[in-house]
Design a protein around this motif. Structure first.
Motif, short mmCIF file in Angstrom:
data_model
loop_
_atom_site.label_atom_id
_atom_site.label_comp_id
_atom_site.label_asym_id
_atom_site.label_seq_id
_atom_site.Cartn_x
_atom_site.Cartn_y
_atom_site.Cartn_z
N LYS A 161 0.83 -1.20 0.00
CA LYS A 161 0.00 0.00 0.00
C LYS A 161 0.87 1.26 0.00
O LYS A 161 1.97 1.28 0.55
CB LYS A 161 -0.91 0.01 1.23
CG LYS A 161 -2.00 -1.04 1.18
CD LYS A 161 -2.86 -0.96 2.44
CE LYS A 161 -3.95 -2.03 2.41
NZ LYS A 161 -4.75 -2.01 3.66
N SER A 163 0.31 3.77 1.75
CA SER A 163 0.49 4.21 3.15
C SER A 163 1.79 3.66 3.73
O SER A 163 2.51 4.36 4.45
CB SER A 163 -0.70 3.77 4.01
OG SER A 163 -0.89 2.37 3.91
N GLN A 166 4.78 5.50 2.21
CA GLN A 166 4.94 6.82 2.82
C GLN A 166 5.53 6.72 4.22
O GLN A 166 6.43 7.48 4.58
CB GLN A 166 3.59 7.55 2.85
CG GLN A 166 3.07 7.90 1.47
CD GLN A 166 1.78 8.71 1.51
OE1 GLN A 166 1.57 9.57 0.70
NE2 GLN A 166 0.90 8.42 2.46
N ASP A 167 5.01 5.79 5.01
CA ASP A 167 5.48 5.65 6.40
C ASP A 167 6.97 5.31 6.47
O ASP A 167 7.70 5.84 7.31
CB ASP A 167 4.68 4.57 7.13
CG ASP A 167 3.24 4.98 7.41
OD1 ASP A 167 2.96 6.20 7.28
OD2 ASP A 167 2.42 4.10 7.72
N ARG A 172 5.44 12.18 0.88
CA ARG A 172 4.02 12.20 0.55
C ARG A 172 3.91 11.86 -0.94
O ARG A 172 4.54 12.53 -1.76
CB ARG A 172 3.42 13.60 0.77
CG ARG A 172 3.39 14.03 2.22
CD ARG A 172 2.28 13.33 2.97
NE ARG A 172 2.27 13.72 4.37
CZ ARG A 172 1.63 14.79 4.85
NH1 ARG A 172 0.94 15.56 4.02
NH2 ARG A 172 1.65 15.07 6.13
N THR A 186 -5.05 6.90 -2.78
CA THR A 186 -5.41 7.01 -1.37
C THR A 186 -4.40 6.17 -0.58
O THR A 186 -3.53 5.50 -1.16
CB THR A 186 -6.82 6.45 -1.12
OG1 THR A 186 -6.77 5.01 -1.32
CG2 THR A 186 -7.83 7.06 -2.07
N SER A 187 -4.52 6.19 0.72
CA SER A 187 -3.60 5.40 1.55
C SER A 187 -3.78 3.90 1.28
O SER A 187 -2.88 3.10 1.56
CB SER A 187 -3.81 5.70 3.03
OG SER A 187 -5.16 5.40 3.39
#
Length: 223
Positions: A161, A163, A166-167, A172, A186-187
């Motif tokens: 994903k 998300s 990004q983490d 971003r 989306t995330s």
């Protein structure tokens, strides 16, 4: 919106036709009246012969009611002067100038005139295909601290994903290009093979981000 375009070359004529098709009213300025042939017979906007930094020419093109002004002639000086006249004399809110010299483009960007550095943009697009990492950014904020860049993601990220990407990398994700189409993820969006990943990141983190994109997700238990 009414939009004034200075320069009826390939870029200016294509821009004018596209904007008119989208429902805007358009006026095109060019010193050479034969240049207007590029607009084709179906173009319904104004054709104004003159130089784009002349105030009377700009008024004839409707600059006083314009919501946007694009300077895309073949001359850097003409483009930047015209853009400044549109912004400072007539208060046009959305102004952009095409600049061939990338060093000048950065200077004018810092002065608050949004610029498109044609040669640099084209070269960077090629670089991103030839050298997936280490290419120049697509965009920088005027301070140079934050940038938008396409970062090459290892196939190890495929199936994960956005998300997680990004983490683990601290970026971003602004958008993906998938099968030639730009999409806003989306995330929950999962990275697919062939996706081009465009991210916002700190300029100081470029090396770290590229390394994280290249190495793939961190090994974690339970995943």
């Amino acid at each position: 919106m009414h939009i004034v375009i200075m320069g009826c070359g390939r870029v200016g004529s294509a821009l004018a036709q596209t904007l008119e098709q989208q429902g805007h009213t358009v006026a095109v300025i060019d010193q050479d009246p034969t240049a207007f042939r590029r607009l084709g017979p179906g173009f319904g906007g104004r054709r104004v012969t003159g130089v784009g930094f002349d105030q009377d020419t700009l008024r004839e093109a409707g600059i006083e009611e314009a919501g946007a002004f694009a300077a895309v002639s073949s001359g850097d000086n003409s483009n930047i002067i015209s853009a400044r006249v549109a912004r400072e004399m007539f208060g046009v809110e959305n102004v952009a100038a095409r600049i061939y010299d990338p060093r000048r483009a950065e200077v004018y960007q810092r002065l608050g005139i949004p610029t498109v550095a044609t040669v640099r943009w084209t070269a960077d697009q090629m670089l991103r295909r030839l050298l997936p990492s280490g290419a120049e950014p697509l965009w920088r904020d005027p301070t140079g601290g934050v940038q938008l860049a396409e970062v090459h993601a290892s196939t190890k990220w495929v199936g994960h994903k956005i998300s997680r990407l990004q983490d683990e990398t601290g970026v971003r994700v602004a958008f993906l290009t998938r099968l030639g189409e730009a999409i806003l993820p989306t995330s929950q969006t999962v990275l697919q093979e062939g996706d081009l990943v465009h991210v916002m990141m700190r300029a100081s983190d470029v090396d770290k981000v590229e390394a994280a994109f290249a190495s793939g997700p961190e090994e974690e238990g339970g995943h």
